[in-house]
Design an enzyme around this catalytic site. Structure first.
Site, PDB file in Angstrom:
ATOM      1  N   ASP A 197       1.011  -1.055  -0.234  1.00  0.00           N
ATOM      2  CA  ASP A 197      -0.039  -0.048  -0.117  1.00  0.00           C
ATOM      3  C   ASP A 197       1.046   1.266   0.033  1.00  0.00           C
ATOM      4  O   ASP A 197       1.814   1.382   0.820  1.00  0.00           O
ATOM      5  CB  ASP A 197      -1.067  -0.044   1.236  1.00  0.00           C
ATOM      6  CG  ASP A 197      -1.942  -0.914   1.104  1.00  0.00           C
ATOM      7  OD1 ASP A 197      -1.982  -1.616   0.081  1.00  0.00           O
ATOM      8  OD2 ASP A 197      -2.773  -1.334   2.254  1.00  0.00           O
ATOM      9  N   ASP A 227     -15.241  -3.031  -0.868  1.00  0.00           N
ATOM     10  CA  ASP A 227     -14.822  -2.650   0.417  1.00  0.00           C
ATOM     11  C   ASP A 227     -16.188  -2.490   1.123  1.00  0.00           C
ATOM     12  O   ASP A 227     -16.760  -1.510   0.775  1.00  0.00           O
ATOM     13  CB  ASP A 227     -13.764  -1.497   0.483  1.00  0.00           C
ATOM     14  CG  ASP A 227     -12.910  -1.662  -0.480  1.00  0.00           C
ATOM     15  OD1 ASP A 227     -12.263  -2.893  -0.749  1.00  0.00           O
ATOM     16  OD2 ASP A 227     -12.371  -0.683  -1.000  1.00  0.00           O
TER      17      ASP A 227
END
Length: 248
Positions: free
Chosen positions: A8, A129
């Site tokens: 990330d 998500d």
């Protein structure tokens, strides 16, 4: 089952967040390309890369860092974060990205996903998500009224390569993967599902492996790889066990 080590990106560094909150970032490697090489050396075949700044700003931000990762390793890379139009998709695929991940766009512009699937077969992944059952967008900053299963079903015939299902409430907290919810989603659709969020140990990988036949293609592993809770060699060995024989 594929193990996807996660990189990330925030401000050019490889970080991990807790529940998607940018101010909780822990820097694990200031050189993401170096981190990619470490994952390559460990035997992984894929990388899961997210441009966190891009996810919040709505357009790619860490372009140079992603390019450095692509140049540093011969791995298949799936990339998400700030990808909201066909030109950006085309640019990333041309730059060596194997698959692009569309999250916010899947909720706000589903026709873009379908057009992208037509233009780039096998190259488009939808990221779902969820907080509870509802889908979050804009870098998880907003929660929509859309339920995860309904969103996924809307792309059944679109040609989506996979669905990444992230349980935000568990992400980065090492509380264990939400295996029941992931398996339920996989069983409800024909698109392969990739589990994400909360993986804390080999037990989580084993539990997902045990329900692999529900339609689970792989699992994304982040913080647990970085802090040593999951050994790469052990995870890869476990993922390679024939379906139906892994211990739960």
């Amino acid at each position: 089952m594929i193990i996807f080590p996660a990189i990330d990106l925030k401000d050019g560094a490889a970080v991990r967040l807790r529940q998607g909150e940018m101010d909780t970032a822990t820097v694990f490697n200031s050189d993401p390309a170096d981190q990619a090489r470490l994952f390559h050396a460990a035997g992984f075949e894929w990388l899961h890369v997210v441009d966190l700044n891009g996810a919040f700003e709505g357009h790619p931000v860490n372009r140079e860092t992603v390019a450095a990762i692509v140049a540093s390793v011969d791995l298949k890379i799936q990339l998400g974060g700030g990808i909201r139009d066909l030109k950006t998709i085309e640019n990333w695929l041309s730059a060596g990205i194997e698959r692009v991940i569309l999250g916010t766009a899947a909720v706000k512009d589903p026709e873009l996903v379908k057009e992208a699937c037509r233009n780039f077969p096998g190259k488009v992944v939808v990221g779902i998500d969820a907080r509870g059952r509802h889908v979050a967008v804009e870098g998880w900053a907003e929660v929509s009224e859309m339920e995860a299963t309904d969103l996924a079903r809307g792309f059944e015939d679109a040609g989506v390569a996979a669905i990444i299902y992230t349980d935000i409430d568990r992400d980065g907290l090492l509380q264990g993967a939400n295996v029941p919810a992931t398996a339920a989603l996989a069983e409800a659709i024909s698109i392969p599902v990739i589990a994400s969020g909360g993986v804390a140990s080999l037990d989580d990988i084993a539990a997902l492996k045990a329900v692999e036949e529900s339609g689970i293609e792989g699992v994304i592993c982040g913080r647990a790889l970085y802090d040593g809770r999951v050994n790469p060699a052990a995870a890869l060995a476990l993922s390679a066990i024939p379906s139906g024989t892994a211990a739960g």
